[in-house]
Design a protein around this motif. Sequence first.
Motif, PDB file in Angstrom:
ATOM      1  N   MET A 164      -6.287 -10.237 -39.664  1.00 47.55           N
ATOM      2  CA  MET A 164      -5.767  -8.959 -40.114  1.00 47.55           C
ATOM      3  C   MET A 164      -4.346  -8.802 -39.586  1.00 47.55           C
ATOM      4  N   SER A 165      -3.470  -8.298 -40.433  1.00 49.88           N
ATOM      5  CA  SER A 165      -2.066  -8.095 -40.069  1.00 49.88           C
ATOM      6  C   SER A 165      -1.719  -6.618 -40.152  1.00 49.88           C
ATOM      7  N   MET A 166      -0.679  -6.249 -39.420  1.00 48.49           N
ATOM      8  CA  MET A 166      -0.148  -4.889 -39.487  1.00 48.49           C
ATOM      9  C   MET A 166       1.021  -4.901 -40.471  1.00 48.49           C
ATOM     10  N   PHE A 167       0.849  -4.200 -41.596  1.00 55.25           N
ATOM     11  CA  PHE A 167       1.878  -4.126 -42.628  1.00 55.25           C
ATOM     12  C   PHE A 167       2.594  -2.788 -42.527  1.00 55.25           C
ATOM     13  N   THR A 168       3.925  -2.821 -42.614  1.00 57.94           N
ATOM     14  CA  THR A 168       4.728  -1.600 -42.612  1.00 57.94           C
ATOM     15  C   THR A 168       5.215  -1.352 -44.026  1.00 57.94           C
ATOM     16  N   PHE A 169       4.958  -0.149 -44.531  1.00 57.02           N
ATOM     17  CA  PHE A 169       5.327   0.261 -45.889  1.00 57.02           C
ATOM     18  C   PHE A 169       6.442   1.292 -45.790  1.00 57.02           C
ATOM     19  N   TYR A 170       7.598   0.972 -46.388  1.00 54.18           N
ATOM     20  CA  TYR A 170       8.720   1.904 -46.430  1.00 54.18           C
ATOM     21  C   TYR A 170       8.776   2.512 -47.822  1.00 54.18           C
ATOM     22  N   LEU A 171       8.755   3.839 -47.874  1.00 52.14           N
ATOM     23  CA  LEU A 171       8.824   4.583 -49.134  1.00 52.14           C
ATOM     24  C   LEU A 171      10.287   4.978 -49.362  1.00 52.14           C
ATOM     25  N   TRP A 172      10.858   4.498 -50.471  1.00 54.59           N
ATOM     26  CA  TRP A 172      12.274   4.684 -50.753  1.00 54.59           C
ATOM     27  C   TRP A 172      12.495   5.656 -51.909  1.00 54.59           C
ATOM     28  N   LYS A 173      13.412   6.614 -51.706  1.00 58.34           N
ATOM     29  CA  LYS A 173      13.841   7.497 -52.794  1.00 58.34           C
ATOM     30  C   LYS A 173      14.945   6.827 -53.598  1.00 58.34           C
ATOM     31  N   THR A 174      15.858   6.172 -52.893  1.00 60.24           N
ATOM     32  CA  THR A 174      16.944   5.418 -53.514  1.00 60.24           C
ATOM     33  C   THR A 174      17.076   4.108 -52.743  1.00 60.24           C
ATOM     34  N   GLU A 175      17.964   3.243 -53.186  1.00 59.21           N
ATOM     35  CA  GLU A 175      18.144   1.961 -52.501  1.00 59.21           C
ATOM     36  C   GLU A 175      18.686   2.117 -51.092  1.00 59.21           C
ATOM     37  N   SER A 176      19.279   3.266 -50.772  1.00 57.53           N
ATOM     38  CA  SER A 176      19.853   3.458 -49.445  1.00 57.53           C
ATOM     39  C   SER A 176      19.181   4.566 -48.641  1.00 57.53           C
ATOM     40  N   SER A 177      18.105   5.126 -49.160  1.00 56.39           N
ATOM     41  CA  SER A 177      17.480   6.263 -48.489  1.00 56.39           C
ATOM     42  C   SER A 177      15.961   6.131 -48.448  1.00 56.39           C
ATOM     43  N   ALA A 178      15.438   5.724 -47.290  1.00 56.59           N
ATOM     44  CA  ALA A 178      13.989   5.651 -47.115  1.00 56.59           C
ATOM     45  C   ALA A 178      13.472   7.033 -46.737  1.00 56.59           C
ATOM     46  N   GLU A 179      12.416   7.471 -47.417  1.00 61.03           N
ATOM     47  CA  GLU A 179      11.840   8.789 -47.148  1.00 61.03           C
ATOM     48  C   GLU A 179      10.966   8.756 -45.904  1.00 61.03           C
ATOM     49  N   SER A 180      10.151   7.713 -45.777  1.00 59.16           N
ATOM     50  CA  SER A 180       9.252   7.604 -44.633  1.00 59.16           C
ATOM     51  C   SER A 180       8.679   6.194 -44.587  1.00 59.16           C
ATOM     52  N   PHE A 181       7.828   5.976 -43.597  1.00 62.75           N
ATOM     53  CA  PHE A 181       7.126   4.706 -43.525  1.00 62.75           C
ATOM     54  C   PHE A 181       5.719   4.943 -43.004  1.00 62.75           C
ATOM     55  N   GLU A 182       4.839   4.021 -43.328  1.00 66.72           N
ATOM     56  CA  GLU A 182       3.454   4.067 -42.857  1.00 66.72           C
ATOM     57  C   GLU A 182       3.036   2.648 -42.489  1.00 66.72           C
ATOM     58  N   ILE A 183       2.136   2.540 -41.533  1.00 66.13           N
ATOM     59  CA  ILE A 183       1.655   1.240 -41.079  1.00 66.13           C
ATOM     60  C   ILE A 183       0.150   1.169 -41.280  1.00 66.13           C
ATOM     61  N   PRO A 219       5.105  10.900 -55.576  1.00 58.92           N
ATOM     62  CA  PRO A 219       5.835  10.878 -56.852  1.00 58.92           C
ATOM     63  C   PRO A 219       7.353  10.927 -56.726  1.00 58.92           C
ATOM     64  N   THR A 220       7.895  11.296 -55.565  1.00 57.79           N
ATOM     65  CA  THR A 220       9.355  11.351 -55.421  1.00 57.79           C
ATOM     66  C   THR A 220       9.951  10.003 -55.019  1.00 57.79           C
ATOM     67  N   CYS A 221       9.121   9.032 -54.708  1.00 53.02           N
ATOM     68  CA  CYS A 221       9.622   7.721 -54.285  1.00 53.02           C
ATOM     69  C   CYS A 221       9.828   6.805 -55.482  1.00 53.02           C
ATOM     70  N   ALA A 222      10.907   6.015 -55.420  1.00 52.73           N
ATOM     71  CA  ALA A 222      11.222   5.092 -56.504  1.00 52.73           C
ATOM     72  C   ALA A 222      10.564   3.734 -56.302  1.00 52.73           C
ATOM     73  N   PHE A 223      10.440   3.311 -55.040  1.00 54.26           N
ATOM     74  CA  PHE A 223       9.810   2.024 -54.773  1.00 54.26           C
ATOM     75  C   PHE A 223       9.342   1.952 -53.326  1.00 54.26           C
ATOM     76  N   VAL A 224       8.518   0.943 -53.041  1.00 57.65           N
ATOM     77  CA  VAL A 224       7.966   0.704 -51.709  1.00 57.65           C
ATOM     78  C   VAL A 224       8.283  -0.741 -51.322  1.00 57.65           C
ATOM     79  N   THR A 225       8.745  -0.933 -50.093  1.00 58.06           N
ATOM     80  CA  THR A 225       8.858  -2.289 -49.568  1.00 58.06           C
ATOM     81  C   THR A 225       7.785  -2.472 -48.506  1.00 58.06           C
ATOM     82  N   VAL A 226       7.226  -3.668 -48.472  1.00 61.66           N
ATOM     83  CA  VAL A 226       6.140  -3.973 -47.549  1.00 61.66           C
ATOM     84  C   VAL A 226       6.584  -5.110 -46.637  1.00 61.66           C
ATOM     85  N   TRP A 227       6.428  -4.904 -45.344  1.00 66.02           N
ATOM     86  CA  TRP A 227       6.840  -5.903 -44.356  1.00 66.02           C
ATOM     87  C   TRP A 227       5.662  -6.273 -43.470  1.00 66.02           C
ATOM     88  N   ASP A 228       5.552  -7.559 -43.186  1.00 71.19           N
ATOM     89  CA  ASP A 228       4.619  -8.074 -42.190  1.00 71.19           C
ATOM     90  C   ASP A 228       5.504  -8.599 -41.078  1.00 71.19           C
TER      91      ASP A 228
END
Length: 98
Positions: free
Chosen positions: A1-20, A41-50
Motif C-alpha cells: 500500500m502506498s500513500m498517494f497525494t492528490f492535488y486539486l487544481w483550479k488552474t495550472e498555477s493555482s492548487a485549491e487543496s490536497f488530500e492524502i 466541481p470547481t477544480c479543473a484537474f487533479v494530479t496524483v503523486w506517489d
Amino acid sequence: MSMFTFYLWKTESSAESFEIFALDDDAQAVIRARAMLAQHPTCAFVTVWDEDRLTHTESRCDAFDPRPEFQRGARPGNPAMVSALCATTPPPDASSAA
C-alpha cells in the motif's frame, strides 16, 4: 500500500487543496482522482503523486455534468459509475481532430 497525494487544481498555477490516501496501486489512484473531480466541481484537474513520482493527471471529464444537488453539497453518486462513464468517453477535443 502506498500513500498517494492528490492535488486539486483550479488552474495550472493555482492548487485549491490536497488530500492524502493510502491505496493499493496506481489503478486505485486513478479511480479516486475521477471521484474527487466529481466531488469538487470547481477544480479543473487533479494530479496524483506517489512521493516524488507523478502517477496520474486527470482532467475534468466533460461527459460528467454534475447534477445541481451535487453543487449543494450532496454526496455524488457511485464513484465507480462516474469513472466508467469518463473512461469510455473520448476527450472533448478528440471529436474535433477527426
